[in-house]
Design an enzyme around this catalytic site. Sequence first.
Site, PDB file in Angstrom:
ATOM      1  N   GLY A 134       1.012  15.458  14.489  1.00 23.85           N
ATOM      2  CA  GLY A 134       2.230  15.292  13.720  1.00 23.85           C
ATOM      3  C   GLY A 134       1.927  15.037  12.257  1.00 23.85           C
ATOM      4  O   GLY A 134       0.838  14.598  11.883  1.00 23.85           O
ATOM      5  N   CYS A 135       2.918  15.298  11.405  1.00 24.76           N
ATOM      6  CA  CYS A 135       2.708  15.158   9.959  1.00 24.76           C
ATOM      7  C   CYS A 135       2.554  13.695   9.547  1.00 24.76           C
ATOM      8  O   CYS A 135       1.624  13.341   8.811  1.00 24.76           O
ATOM      9  CB  CYS A 135       3.843  15.839   9.195  1.00 24.76           C
TER      10      CYS A 135
END
Length: 325
Positions: A134-135
């Site tokens: 995930g970012c």
Amino acid sequence: MDAARVGVFGATGYAGRELVRILSVHPRTRVAFTTGSGGGHLAHEKGIEQDADAYCLSLPHGVSATYAARLREAHPRAVVVDLSGDLRLPTAAAYRAWYGHDHPAPQLLGQAPYGIPELGRERLRGARLISNPGCYATSVLLPLVPLLREGLIDPDDVVVDAKSGTTGAGRSPRDDLLFSEVADDFSAYAPGRAHRHVGEMEAVVKEQTGRDVRLTFCPHLLPVRRGILSALYVRTEVGGDRLRAALRAAYDGPFVRVVEPGPPRLSDVVHTNECRLSVHDAAPGRVVVFSALDNLVKGAAGQAVQNLNLALGLPEDAGLVRLPA
């Protein structure tokens, strides 16, 4: 060597479009096909039938793992990189706890190395199934893991205050993401332990360092399109200089940089595959570590290409050094 053929599922979403953009200028790949809504794209089901050297899945969680499983069965020699959250957690129980439903393909859990190359390249070399992080998780784990590995900070006292542009929420229409709702405003969301990336970050920290950590994490929505700036407030007995030296020693590749004197800005990293870190002494016994990256590049599509390069035996930075804005 012929260019590697890559199929992109979900090419009409923000991360999917970024993938196509990067792969189109990559010197050693070509886009074999795309799936998505609108003209010029195949239906996802048709994508399963297409032959390619690699497949990148930019599909929603709860859907993506089903396609990953089918691609592994239909094309076992190909590389599959999943950009959703479906393969990031270690168990089906953890997935249910954080996503609120059963895992669509639990047999894949534990098979896909977690793809932050700077935290473990060797597991990614030659891998056939990769879980793209995930970012927010990328922005937090890059500074956090080396400091915990070295025992330099208190694992029971880590507070993360993070801000992201609106593309981090995806392209599906939502009232709270309309321009008139976001412009000239600033707001927090999913406070406490509500955000799914918390479970992901804690699981990766445990795997990477052997330490249990309970994060206090609060994300915020910025009135900008792209970029993440995370501030990690940590307790330490050794001070900022020692933490800065540890981060510099941990990262010698092209994409993670420790900068001085000021904190990184979003304008330093957008449209790049870089993560920039900085370290600053705060109150006695406390240090703040800043981490900035582009949520669509190092936080999604760029990191997926970095992982793809390693899996295919290509130079890790191929196609990522001079990205068009």
